[in-house]
Design an enzyme around this catalytic site. Structure first.
Site, PDB file in Angstrom:
ATOM      1  N   GLY A  29       0.797  -1.226   0.000  1.00  0.00           N
ATOM      2  CA  GLY A  29       0.000   0.000   0.000  1.00  0.00           C
ATOM      3  C   GLY A  29       0.823   1.267   0.000  1.00  0.00           C
ATOM      4  O   GLY A  29       0.284   2.350  -0.211  1.00  0.00           O
ATOM      5  N   CYS A 237     -26.918 -10.051 -16.948  1.00  0.00           N
ATOM      6  CA  CYS A 237     -26.268  -9.692 -18.208  1.00  0.00           C
ATOM      7  C   CYS A 237     -27.214 -10.020 -19.373  1.00  0.00           C
ATOM      8  O   CYS A 237     -27.820 -11.101 -19.422  1.00  0.00           O
ATOM      9  CB  CYS A 237     -24.966 -10.473 -18.359  1.00  0.00           C
ATOM     10  SG  CYS A 237     -24.229 -10.323 -19.996  1.00  0.00           S
ATOM     11  N   CYS A 268     -17.882 -13.226 -20.273  1.00  0.00           N
ATOM     12  CA  CYS A 268     -19.176 -13.276 -20.950  1.00  0.00           C
ATOM     13  C   CYS A 268     -19.136 -14.264 -22.119  1.00  0.00           C
ATOM     14  O   CYS A 268     -20.022 -15.096 -22.281  1.00  0.00           O
ATOM     15  CB  CYS A 268     -19.543 -11.878 -21.430  1.00  0.00           C
ATOM     16  SG  CYS A 268     -21.285 -11.669 -21.811  1.00  0.00           S
TER      17      CYS A 268
END
Lengths: 276, 256
Positions: A29, A237, A268
């Site tokens: 970080g 979707c 997808c």
């Protein structure tokens, strides 16, 4: 094919970047300054990510590049071609087959495994930039762990919108120490920041590199009475029917018709193929 | 009884020029100290040195901390000093713009110090902010407005609320009424006097306005060219000035 050194950058530069990456991994970080080079693309197009990718690539790697989850958008295509030409590495669009994935503003839906590296393109690495414009001051605030200002931003959100309206670049606290901007990924992706792969963040214009080693704790900031919520469009979707993936809204005609589709094109496509 | 703040031989130079030299005094709990003097006399330098905004060359600023008793704040670690400056200390700037986040709503400005010390409950933060806006006479309906839409007097009151919300014990004020018109000044002074008495605050007020110290301060220090030339009870110094410069200062006040 020897017009360029492997992966465009010269070896000394890659060495310098690898040092910054190692330091970043050692202090999760923390923003490590590095001597960002001019790249053959404009700032804002992923110069930081490209330099980090160039430094970690080996000839045996398989590379995938996504832009907002998609493999076929301008930014993704041109960076993929860049490494095909300068490094000669294999490229793929399949998340599971890639060893190095450079991404702009998304984490792939398919969970990443050990041995993979996810490289983010970061426009503004400093989470407090818009509240405290002085770099000297923000560095001091990071050093002394003074993160009250981060909550002021969230307070302002709630007072203005009734809920935390920050939807992307949602700040996280890493291992209880540094507050980090996860680059402009949707906050839907924030819970996925704790993953098995190595995550590297490169900001070219701002000359900063930071990192999350595998399985590092990254907690999204919130209030007790307004807890963090990973949100997405409330639709399945339109192409593959997935209900658990992050969706893009596509306007399909000039009569207000719209379609929600997975922003991760690889995910997808695979689901559509499996359904067939 | 230990003094809340003891300043010992505080010196700050700007190259060959003296900012303030060899200043020593004690501030007792609940006491309000005024520092007066003309422009350039080192008042603000002294205040900024004490508050840790400027690095001074020599001297000690010993604060009676809650945890460890009297501690020299100039040698304490930076995290500890910054923690002190957002819990037990408060600093009211002359220009409210220096002390406020102008792009953040009034409620956010008041809540910042709370969030900085770990408050993480939105409802509680907001309730405290509303309470404090009320105490400084800002309407609750303005809580989500930015300070840019406030008048000068309101901005100054907001700055005071933002500073006092964590219940500090010592407040540094640098010309808190500077740049405000007289009627607004009077209301602000009234408010300050009430808050100081109610909360039992100690305060150090830097000003060039003798009326302000007459109203607020228990004790007074008069500075000239970086040195303290006279100190004592406010009424005593103002009514019976001993040093030539103090006499000049007092006699220069316009009588209406």
């Amino acid at each position: 094919m020897q017009e360029y050194n492997f992966a465009y950058l010269d070896e000394q530069t890659k060495r310098m970047i690898r040092r910054a990456i190692l330091k970043g991994l050692a202090i999760p970080g923390y923003q490590v300054p590095f001597a960002s080079r001019e790249m053959p693309m404009p700032y804002g197009w992923g110069t930081g990510g490209v330099q980090v990718s160039a430094a970690v690539l080996t000839p045996d790697d398989t590379m995938k590049v996504i832009d907002q989850g998609a493999d076929d958008t301008t930014n993704a295509v041109s960076i993929r071609k860049f490494f095909e030409r300068t490094a000669g590495v294999a490229t793929t669009t399949v998340t599971g087959e890639a060893t190095v994935i450079q991404t702009r503003h998304r984490i792939p839906e398919e969970s990443l495994k050990e041995g993979q590296i996810l490289v983010y393109q970061v426009p503004i690495p400093e989470p407090m930039r818009f509240l405290e414009p002085r770099e000297t001051e923000t560095r001091k605030m990071h050093a002394l762990e003074e993160y009250g200002l981060m909550h002021v931003k969230l307070y302002e959100d709630i007072s203005r919108h009734g809920h935390i309206a920050t939807a992307y670049a949602y700040p996280v606290k890493v291992e209880g120490r540094y507050v980090m901007d996860p680059s402009p990924i949707p906050k839907f992706d924030n819970p996925k920041l704790e993953m098995a792969a190595i995550q590297l963040f490169g900001a070219g214009r701002e000359q900063r590199i930071y990192a999350l080693p595998p399985h590092t704790r990254a907690v999204s900031l919130d209030f007790e009475d307004h807890p963090f919520e990973a949100s997405k469009a409330d639709h399945p979707c339109g192409l593959c029917g997935a209900e658990d993936s992050y969706l893009d809204e596509v306007i399909v005609d000039d009569e207000g018709g719209r379609l929600f589709v997975c922003s991760d094109t690889d995910y997808c496509t695979h689901r559509q193929e499996a359904a067939r | 009884m230990t003094p809340l703040l003891s300043v010992r031989a505080l010196t700050k130079r700007y190259g060959p020029h003296i900012g303030c030299a060899d200043v020593s005094f004690d501030l007792w709990p609940g006491e309000v100290m005024g520092i007066v003097g003309e422009s350039g006399s080192g008042k603000s330098t002294l205040l900024n040195c004490m508050a840790g905004h400027l690095v001074c060359d020599s001297g000690q600023v010993i604060f009676d901390t809650r945890a460890d008793g009297p501690t020299d704040t100039l040698t304490m670690s930076e995290p500890a000093r910054r923690m002190l400056s957002r819990t037990d200390w408060a600093f009211v700037h002359q220009h409210a713009r220096d002390g406020l986040h102008m792009g953040v709503s009034a409620g956010g400005n008041v809540g910042e110090r709370l969030m900085a010390v770990g408050a993480r409950n939105y409802g509680d933060i907001r309730d405290t902010a509303i309470d404090w806006l009320g105490r400084v006479e800002i309407s609750e309906t303005r809580i989500d407005d930015r300070p840019t839409t406030f008048s000068g007097g309101m901005q100054q009151r907001l700055q005071i609320a933002r500073n006092l919300v964590t219940g500090p014990r010592l407040v540094f004020m640098d010309e808190p009424t500077g740049g405000l018109d007289v009627s607004v000044q009077a209301r602000l002074l009234d408010l300050l006097r009430g808050l100081v008495r109610d909360m039992g605050l100690s305060a150090i007020i830097v000003t060039h306005d003798l009326a302000v110290v007459r109203l607020l301060a228990d004790r007074l220090m008069v500075m000239k060219d970086g040195h303290v030339v006279e100190a004592g009870l406010t009424d005593q110094v103002l009514d019976d000035p001993q040093h030539a410069y103090t006499q000049l200062l007092v006699s220069s006040v316009l009588q209406v």
